[in-house]
Write a protein that holds these residues in place. Structure first.
Motif, mmCIF file in Angstrom:
data_model
loop_
_atom_site.group_PDB
_atom_site.id
_atom_site.type_symbol
_atom_site.label_atom_id
_atom_site.label_comp_id
_atom_site.label_asym_id
_atom_site.label_seq_id
_atom_site.Cartn_x
_atom_site.Cartn_y
_atom_site.Cartn_z
ATOM 1 N N LEU A 169 67.577 125.104 44.626
ATOM 2 C CA LEU A 169 68.396 125.438 43.458
ATOM 3 C C LEU A 169 68.366 124.301 42.444
ATOM 4 C CD1 LEU A 169 70.610 127.171 42.000
ATOM 5 C CD2 LEU A 169 72.288 125.899 43.350
ATOM 6 N N ASN A 170 68.533 123.085 42.912
ATOM 7 C CA ASN A 170 68.528 121.944 42.001
ATOM 8 C C ASN A 170 67.172 121.781 41.324
ATOM 9 O OD1 ASN A 170 71.073 121.626 42.988
ATOM 10 N ND2 ASN A 170 70.771 119.596 43.860
ATOM 11 N N ALA A 171 66.104 122.013 42.078
ATOM 12 C CA ALA A 171 64.761 121.882 41.503
ATOM 13 C C ALA A 171 64.495 122.934 40.432
ATOM 14 C CB ALA A 171 63.713 121.988 42.609
ATOM 15 N N ALA A 172 65.254 124.031 40.468
ATOM 16 C CA ALA A 172 65.036 125.117 39.504
ATOM 17 C C ALA A 172 65.415 124.723 38.077
ATOM 18 C CB ALA A 172 65.819 126.362 39.923
ATOM 19 N N TRP A 173 66.105 123.597 37.909
ATOM 20 C CA TRP A 173 66.417 123.147 36.542
ATOM 21 C C TRP A 173 65.168 122.706 35.775
ATOM 22 C CZ3 TRP A 173 70.522 124.557 34.238
ATOM 23 C CH2 TRP A 173 71.763 124.604 34.873
ATOM 24 N N ALA A 174 64.087 122.396 36.488
ATOM 25 C CA ALA A 174 62.924 121.759 35.857
ATOM 26 C C ALA A 174 62.414 122.474 34.599
ATOM 27 C CB ALA A 174 61.804 121.602 36.878
ATOM 28 N N PRO A 175 62.278 123.816 34.579
ATOM 29 C CA PRO A 175 61.758 124.455 33.366
ATOM 30 C C PRO A 175 62.648 124.298 32.141
ATOM 31 C CG PRO A 175 61.536 125.925 35.255
ATOM 32 C CD PRO A 175 62.421 124.797 35.692
ATOM 33 N N LEU A 176 63.938 123.985 32.352
ATOM 34 C CA LEU A 176 64.867 123.871 31.225
ATOM 35 C C LEU A 176 65.232 122.425 30.905
ATOM 36 C CD1 LEU A 176 67.419 126.700 32.163
ATOM 37 C CD2 LEU A 176 65.247 126.891 30.940
ATOM 38 N N ALA A 177 64.799 121.502 31.751
ATOM 39 C CA ALA A 177 65.315 120.139 31.687
ATOM 40 C C ALA A 177 64.951 119.390 30.414
ATOM 41 C CB ALA A 177 64.844 119.349 32.903
ATOM 42 N N SER A 178 63.907 119.817 29.708
ATOM 43 C CA SER A 178 63.492 119.077 28.521
ATOM 44 C C SER A 178 63.504 119.933 27.255
ATOM 45 C CB SER A 178 62.091 118.483 28.726
ATOM 46 O OG SER A 178 61.146 119.497 29.020
ATOM 47 N N LEU A 179 64.298 121.019 27.261
ATOM 48 C CA LEU A 179 64.426 121.820 26.036
ATOM 49 C C LEU A 179 65.019 120.971 24.915
ATOM 50 C CD1 LEU A 179 65.862 125.295 27.156
ATOM 51 C CD2 LEU A 179 63.616 124.852 26.164
ATOM 52 N N THR A 180 64.396 121.015 23.760
ATOM 53 C CA THR A 180 64.962 120.326 22.591
ATOM 54 C C THR A 180 65.986 121.244 21.923
ATOM 55 O OG1 THR A 180 63.355 121.195 21.023
ATOM 56 C CG2 THR A 180 62.740 119.174 22.231
ATOM 57 N N PRO A 181 66.846 120.703 21.080
ATOM 58 C CA PRO A 181 67.795 121.569 20.374
ATOM 59 C C PRO A 181 67.112 122.689 19.590
ATOM 60 C CG PRO A 181 68.488 119.293 20.189
ATOM 61 C CD PRO A 181 67.131 119.272 20.843
ATOM 62 N N ALA A 182 65.990 122.389 18.945
ATOM 63 C CA ALA A 182 65.299 123.421 18.163
ATOM 64 C C ALA A 182 64.755 124.516 19.080
ATOM 65 C CB ALA A 182 64.165 122.792 17.356
ATOM 66 N N GLN A 183 64.215 124.131 20.234
ATOM 67 C CA GLN A 183 63.695 125.128 21.168
ATOM 68 C C GLN A 183 64.816 126.015 21.706
ATOM 69 O OE1 GLN A 183 61.830 122.348 23.827
ATOM 70 N NE2 GLN A 183 59.790 122.658 22.955
ATOM 71 N N PHE A 184 65.939 125.413 22.059
ATOM 72 C CA PHE A 184 67.060 126.178 22.576
ATOM 73 C C PHE A 184 67.646 127.080 21.497
ATOM 74 C CE2 PHE A 184 71.637 126.159 24.175
ATOM 75 C CZ PHE A 184 71.407 127.158 25.106
ATOM 76 N N ASN A 185 67.756 126.571 20.286
ATOM 77 C CA ASN A 185 68.299 127.368 19.179
ATOM 78 C C ASN A 185 67.405 128.545 18.825
ATOM 79 O OD1 ASN A 185 70.584 125.790 18.905
ATOM 80 N ND2 ASN A 185 69.674 124.454 17.337
ATOM 81 N N GLY A 186 66.141 128.491 19.267
ATOM 82 C CA GLY A 186 65.226 129.588 18.987
ATOM 83 C C GLY A 186 65.650 130.903 19.634
ATOM 84 N N PHE A 187 66.479 130.834 20.682
ATOM 85 C CA PHE A 187 66.926 132.074 21.338
ATOM 86 C C PHE A 187 68.407 132.068 21.681
ATOM 87 C CE2 PHE A 187 65.403 129.233 24.690
ATOM 88 C CZ PHE A 187 66.421 129.285 25.620
ATOM 89 N N ARG A 188 69.097 130.972 21.435
ATOM 90 C CA ARG A 188 70.478 130.858 21.886
ATOM 91 C C ARG A 188 71.365 131.979 21.344
ATOM 92 N NH1 ARG A 188 75.272 126.684 20.358
ATOM 93 N NH2 ARG A 188 76.640 127.185 22.115
ATOM 94 N N ALA A 189 71.213 132.302 20.082
ATOM 95 C CA ALA A 189 72.084 133.329 19.497
ATOM 96 C C ALA A 189 71.891 134.689 20.161
ATOM 97 C CB ALA A 189 71.817 133.440 18.000
ATOM 98 N N ALA A 190 70.728 134.909 20.784
ATOM 99 C CA ALA A 190 70.415 136.228 21.349
ATOM 100 C C ALA A 190 71.307 136.587 22.527
ATOM 101 C CB ALA A 190 68.944 136.275 21.773
ATOM 102 N N PHE A 191 71.785 135.583 23.282
ATOM 103 C CA PHE A 191 72.599 135.951 24.444
ATOM 104 C C PHE A 191 74.085 135.963 24.134
ATOM 105 C CE2 PHE A 191 71.235 131.485 25.387
ATOM 106 C CZ PHE A 191 72.464 130.847 25.392
ATOM 107 N N GLY A 192 74.445 135.815 22.888
ATOM 108 C CA GLY A 192 75.815 136.066 22.441
ATOM 109 C C GLY A 192 76.863 135.318 23.223
ATOM 110 N N GLN A 193 77.786 136.064 23.844
ATOM 111 C CA GLN A 193 78.904 135.465 24.572
ATOM 112 C C GLN A 193 78.582 135.208 26.050
ATOM 113 O OE1 GLN A 193 82.012 134.529 23.102
ATOM 114 N NE2 GLN A 193 80.621 134.803 21.377
ATOM 115 N N ALA A 194 77.343 135.420 26.466
ATOM 116 C CA ALA A 194 76.972 135.158 27.853
ATOM 117 C C ALA A 194 77.001 133.658 28.144
ATOM 118 C CB ALA A 194 75.578 135.715 28.133
ATOM 119 N N SER A 195 77.468 133.314 29.335
ATOM 120 C CA SER A 195 77.527 131.910 29.730
ATOM 121 C C SER A 195 77.420 131.809 31.242
ATOM 122 C CB SER A 195 78.846 131.278 29.270
ATOM 123 O OG SER A 195 78.964 129.945 29.734
#
Length: 282
Positions: free
Chosen positions: A99-125
């Protein structure tokens, strides 16, 4: 006799392996890979969203396995079957590492990369994950408000309510220790198990006694295995904080939480607190 060397021939194909199946392959029937592979539906063209969706789904699967193993361990402790409980905890430790190792694909997302889809999941958290809530409840971190949040989904709420009302994994450990002749205080064993677990000095003394005794005792091995589990949970929380810190800094969370500040506060919540406190008195 021919003494010339020749290349070894290719192994003959086994026709039974390549014969067409009448329907789905036995592998797919068992694993249901074709179902799993239909569950990824990115909502944007952002190249990083697919990785976010898959990573989150993989984490949900690991959480499901961890919850399964902790329930198995709880049942074993209630039956005083230490070997079966230790086996389940050991399996859960491996799953927690994955489970801890599963963070690897997300561990180096930049703000611009994350903002590229963040609005799409709305209120999901992520804090809305019912399986993660099962995991927290099994650790003894009970919360009526977190349970209430799932009230709109009857099946999820009923399942989570059952975990909320039952003794936690740690409650079952302490009951087991009491039946082994250790002085776990009555007020701990008889407490309302729907309340969040709080450290108790009497339980600290129980673990201090175990850790001060023979260093190859089965109960000390249990304490170390539980400490491994606790440490991996704390590391998962910390890694979550770091992923969010890199991807979005101190922005508000998608579901209205304070985001990073909320995660940092949650990351400090204790897991099996007396196991850590007892070490200072050995």
């Amino acid at each position: 006799m021919n003494d010339s060397t020749s290349a070894p021939g290719r192994p003959a194909a086994d026709d039974s392996l390549t014969r067409p199946f009448a329907g789905a392959s036995p592998y797919d029937t068992y694993v249901r890979a074709s179902v799993l592979n239909t569950l990824q539906h990115p909502l944007t063209e952002a190249p990083d969203e697919m990785g976010f969706v898959v990573t989150t789904q993989v984490m949900e699967l690991w959480l499901t396995l961890i919850v399964h193993e902790w329930r198995t361990a709880s049942t074993a402790f209630a039956k005083d079957d230490l070997d079966a409980a230790m086996d389940a905890l050991t399996r859960s430790r491996r799953a927690l590492s994955a489970l801890n190792a599963a963070w690897a694909p997300l561990a180096s997302l930049t703000p611009a990369q994350f903002n590229g889809f963040r609005a799409a999941f709305g209120q999901a958290s992520g804090f809305q994950s019912a399986m993660y809530r099962h995991m927290e409840f099994l650790l003894g971190d009970k919360s009526a408000s977190m349970l209430r949040m799932h009230g709109g989904d009857t099946a999820v709420h009923e399942a989570l309510s059952e975990t909320y009302r039952e003794p936690s994994l740690y409650d079952e450990v302490l009951g087991f220790l009491h039946r082994q002749g250790l002085p776990v205080p009555d007020e701990v064993r008889e407490r309302d198990v729907t309340d969040p677990y709080r450290s108790d000095p009497g339980v600290v003394e129980v673990w201090r006694r175990i850790y001060s005794g023979p260093q190859h005792h089965p109960l000390l091995a249990l304490g170390e295995l539980l400490t491994d589990v606790a440490e991996l949970v704390l590391r998962w929380r910390y890694d979550h904080v770091m992923v969010v810190r890199r991807a979005m800094g101190a922005k508000s969370g998608s579901a209205g939480s304070t985001g990073l500040a909320w995660l940092e506060q949650r990351a400090t919540r204790p897991v099996f607190p007396e196991l850590w406190e007892a070490r200072g008195g050995v």
